[in-house]
Design an enzyme around this catalytic site. Structure first.
Site, short mmCIF file in Angstrom:
data_model
loop_
_atom_site.label_atom_id
_atom_site.label_comp_id
_atom_site.label_asym_id
_atom_site.label_seq_id
_atom_site.Cartn_x
_atom_site.Cartn_y
_atom_site.Cartn_z
N SER A 180 0.81 -1.22 0.00
CA SER A 180 0.00 0.00 0.00
C SER A 180 0.84 1.27 0.00
O SER A 180 0.40 2.29 -0.51
CB SER A 180 -0.94 0.01 1.20
OG SER A 180 -0.26 -0.32 2.38
N HIS A 208 -4.97 -3.99 -2.62
CA HIS A 208 -4.60 -3.00 -3.64
C HIS A 208 -4.42 -3.63 -5.01
O HIS A 208 -4.05 -2.94 -5.96
CB HIS A 208 -3.32 -2.27 -3.23
CG HIS A 208 -3.49 -1.50 -1.96
ND1 HIS A 208 -3.96 -0.21 -1.93
CD2 HIS A 208 -3.30 -1.86 -0.66
CE1 HIS A 208 -4.04 0.20 -0.68
NE2 HIS A 208 -3.64 -0.78 0.11
N LYS A 240 -11.84 -0.08 -1.78
CA LYS A 240 -10.87 0.58 -2.67
C LYS A 240 -11.39 0.50 -4.10
O LYS A 240 -12.18 1.35 -4.50
CB LYS A 240 -9.49 -0.03 -2.48
CG LYS A 240 -9.01 0.12 -1.02
CD LYS A 240 -7.59 -0.25 -0.81
CE LYS A 240 -7.24 -0.43 0.65
NZ LYS A 240 -7.34 0.79 1.47
N1 PMP Z 1 -5.12 -4.26 3.89
C1 PMP Z 1 -4.47 -3.28 3.27
C2 PMP Z 1 -3.21 -3.61 2.54
C3 PMP Z 1 -4.95 -1.97 3.30
O1 PMP Z 1 -4.28 -0.99 2.71
C4 PMP Z 1 -6.15 -1.71 4.01
C5 PMP Z 1 -6.77 -0.33 4.04
N2 PMP Z 1 -5.96 0.70 4.35
C6 PMP Z 1 -6.79 -2.76 4.66
C7 PMP Z 1 -6.26 -4.03 4.57
C8 PMP Z 1 -8.02 -2.53 5.48
O2 PMP Z 1 -9.17 -2.47 4.69
P1 PMP Z 1 -10.43 -1.60 5.17
O3 PMP Z 1 -10.06 -0.18 4.96
O4 PMP Z 1 -11.54 -2.08 4.29
O5 PMP Z 1 -10.66 -1.90 6.59
#
Ligand code: PMP
Length: 388
Positions: A180, A208, A240
């Site tokens: 990310s 992602h 996302k």
């Molecule tokens: N995994 C990754 C790699 C993320 O970037 C995120 C969100 N920032 C999440 C899990 C968590 O997902 P959510 O925002 O739907 O709780």
């Protein structure tokens, strides 16, 4: 210790917080919520709406219809009253699109990761974790009680050494597909080969990658040919590329049944709001019907990365939708992002502890519906306010 602020009275029990606040301020790490209004004041290069679907007419209509039909909430946990027809349909179509046997929807990606990790690893097993993994995975490790070893980021050979040297009988390797912060894509086939040589399962967070990577946006796991494997479990977020809210675990049916019966972040959490499930489902159908969207998202990211690098900035290569540029210091990076915002461009700013190393970055995310003029403007604004 000697300088710690002394409580002013018997109930001033949180006085110690002021000291940590001061330390955070001094390090340039204090965060503030940035409230946005309904009318955008800035071009958005900071969100995760990679396919530009959060305001797509079909998606918005589905959300509105679902709210009118089902109400504002799901009314209970998924195993009680919180599973509507929309949840069941979404799970069926997610699994089918990603080439998996089954899917289970959670109320966020964070909770999907907590759930998957805690039921795949237990005390006495080993988790081999990519050193840059997301906080939601790491929090899952803590709750699982398993032994955890961090492996060098994106290095299957380092993973191999850890798995080969283990004493634990059971092991699971955990990695993101697209990371990310820097947007780099892991060689998932190589990771699975290593896991198979050493009898380990593989859990991939495709937050992602799903919707962006692969010819149809089927995600990094499916694009690498790993969909439907009995030893691979994938987690997703619906917030996302699908522009809604929620998360999912997808994989072999036996694993999904196990998650449904034992994951505490599933069992003890109210089910995803029906309107969010409907939004994700409608977005998934748009993705299925418009396979050019993921390609446009990737092309925009490549254009951003190449132009920033050509201008001399330390930009990452674009392998999905994320492009990061390092800043000289946390404070200068935060200022860079603020100056961009004041100039009409929203970019994300990552500072410790949200970075895997000590380097702060601004991060630009691409979107399928960005125009060439918006891309030109973003490049101009980022360069104009660069602290380098
Ligand atoms: N995994 C990754 C790699 C993320 O970037 C995120 C969100 N920032 C999440 C899990 C968590 O997902 P959510 O925002 O739907 O709780």
């Amino acid at each position: 210790m000697g300088t710690e602020r002394q409580p002013r009275g018997p109930h001033d029990v949180f006085a110690w917080i002021d000291d940590s606040t001061r330390r955070r301020d001094r390090a340039g790490l204090t965060r503030r919520l940035q409230v946005r209004g309904a009318r955008p004041q800035a071009i958005d290069f900071g969100g995760n709406d990679y396919l530009g679907l959060t305001r797509h007419p079909d998606v918005v209509r589905a959300v509105a219809d679902a709210a009118l039909t089902w109400g504002a909430g799901s009314t209970g946990s998924r195993l009680a009253t919180g599973t509507t027809e929309l949840h069941a349909e979404l799970e069926r179509e997610l699994a089918e699109f990603a080439g998996a046997e089954a899917a289970l929807v959670f109320s966020s990606g964070y909770l999907a990761n907590l759930g998957a990790v805690t039921v795949l690893a237990r005390p006495g097993s080993l988790i081999a974790s990519d050193a840059f993994n997301h906080a939601s995975l790491i929090d899952g490790y803590r709750l699982s009680g398993a032994d955890v070893v961090d492996t060098e980021h994106g290095a299957p050979r380092a993973l191999e050494r850890v798995l080969a040297a283990r004493e634990q009988h059971r092991a699971v390797a955990v990695t993101e597909s697209v990371f990310s912060v820097d947007g780099d894509l892991v060689d998932l086939r190589a990771v699975l080969d290593v896991c198979r040589r050493h009898g380990a399962g593989l859990l991939v967070d495709d937050a992602h990658g799903f919707g962006v990577v692969g010819e149809r946006g089927e995600g990094a796991v499916a694009a690498a040919g790993l969909a439907g494997r009995p030893d691979v479990v994938t987690t997703l977020t619906l917030s996302k590329s699908l522009g809604a809210q929620g998360g999912a675990v997808i994989g072999p049916r036996r694993v999904i049944e196990h998650v449904m019966n034992t994951a505490r972040s599933f069992l003890f959490d109210t089910g995803l709001a029906p309107a969010a499930a409907a939004g994700a489902l409608a977005a998934l159908r748009v993705l299925r019907d418009e396979p050019d969207r993921p390609a446009r998202t990737r092309a925009v990211a490549v254009a951003l990365a190449e132009r920033l690098a050509a201008a001399g900035l330390p930009a990452t290569e674009a392998q999905a939708a994320v492009v990061s540029v390092r800043g000289p210091s946390a404070a200068q990076t935060a200022q860079w992002a603020q100056d961009c915002l004041a100039d009409g461009l929203k970019v994300a700013c990552f500072r410790p502890p949200s970075v895997p190393d000590r380097f702060s970055r601004i991060r630009l995310t691409s979107r399928a519906d960005l125009t060439d003029a918006e891309i030109d403007r973003a490049i101009r604004v980022v360069l104009e306010h660069s602290p380098w």
